[in-house]
Design an enzyme around this catalytic site. Sequence first.
Site, PDB file in Angstrom:
ATOM      1  N   SER A   5       1.751   0.209   8.638  1.00  0.00           N
ATOM      2  CA  SER A   5       1.626   0.964   7.896  1.00  0.00           C
ATOM      3  C   SER A   5       0.656   2.327   8.044  1.00  0.00           C
ATOM      4  O   SER A   5      -0.373   1.860   8.820  1.00  0.00           O
ATOM      5  CB  SER A   5       1.777   0.804   7.091  1.00  0.00           C
ATOM      6  OG  SER A   5       1.222   2.626   5.413  1.00  0.00           O
ATOM      7  N   TYR A  20      -1.683  -2.803  -1.102  1.00  0.00           N
ATOM      8  CA  TYR A  20      -1.084  -2.565   0.215  1.00  0.00           C
ATOM      9  C   TYR A  20      -1.820  -1.819   1.023  1.00  0.00           C
ATOM     10  O   TYR A  20      -1.465  -2.393   2.457  1.00  0.00           O
ATOM     11  CB  TYR A  20      -0.119  -1.175  -0.334  1.00  0.00           C
ATOM     12  CG  TYR A  20       1.507  -1.163   0.367  1.00  0.00           C
ATOM     13  CD1 TYR A  20       1.961  -2.196   0.735  1.00  0.00           C
ATOM     14  CD2 TYR A  20       0.737  -0.352   1.303  1.00  0.00           C
ATOM     15  CE1 TYR A  20       3.338  -1.199   2.545  1.00  0.00           C
ATOM     16  CE2 TYR A  20       1.761   0.027   2.452  1.00  0.00           C
ATOM     17  CZ  TYR A  20       2.623  -0.254   2.591  1.00  0.00           C
ATOM     18  OH  TYR A  20       4.018  -0.358   3.399  1.00  0.00           O
TER      19      TYR A  20
END
Length: 269
Positions: A154, A167
């Site tokens: 990401s 995350y």
Amino acid sequence: MSTELQGQIAIITGASSGIGAGVAKSMAQAGATVVINYPSPSSQPAADAVLKEIIDAGGKGMTAQCDVSKEDEVARMFADVVAAHGTVDILVNNAGLQRDAKFHEMTLDQWNTVIGVNLTGQFLCAREAIREFLRRGPRPEVSVATGKIICMSSVHELIPWAGHANYASSKGAIKMLMQSLAQEYGDRQIRVNSICPGAIQTPINKPAWETPQALNSLMTLIPYNRIGQPQDIGNLAVFLASDKSDYITGASIFIDGGMTVFEGFATGG
Ligand code: BGC
């Protein structure tokens, strides 16, 4: 249909929706036989729908249920795929989730769930894939590389993310997992790379695009002024799995409409 991945077997984890479904469709279109992994019986209808779309378009594939955070389930999925198709050539370590919370309110369960799927899941699947690549050895009839692993990271392997510490931590760790594997297995012609998506229009970030106000606010973070689509990621995944990218290993490739050029600095700083 193209033929870049013809004859290759690709496992895509978390492929019943979102980016994983997009990658499965793109890889099937490029000729791969795709394994559409999904986590639990409740996502089976969605996985079946992805497979149907692929088959209707002339592609090949199967579905496979397994929770990637569970060692025995991952081992069983790989064994089933090898039994059905002979081997695995490509792993797309895509399965991922968010359990957002302010850090001082984050529960251990929220932390463990995210690390379990996003990081431990990538460890378990990559380990099975590498074991299979080593067992099987080169397959020059389909690819120069003995095996390819693509880790779905990401922009948050680079951009810190308040309210999402679990995350962001999982994605930061994926960078080191990916690079360590590229270093450890490069001499066996196993290529390992990461795709680092920005905001892609999928269920995981629905609150960020479902209203015009939310989308407008999201656009202040994206110089290219559009939200990404799963197909954008699918195109890159096909390239990274194909011999066209044969000299790329150990790389994090950002695909984010410019999110990582920090648009706030266009007028600030
Ligand atoms: C997250 C999305 C978010 C995007 C950009 C992704 O990794 O899963 O929720 O929109 O990063 O911030």
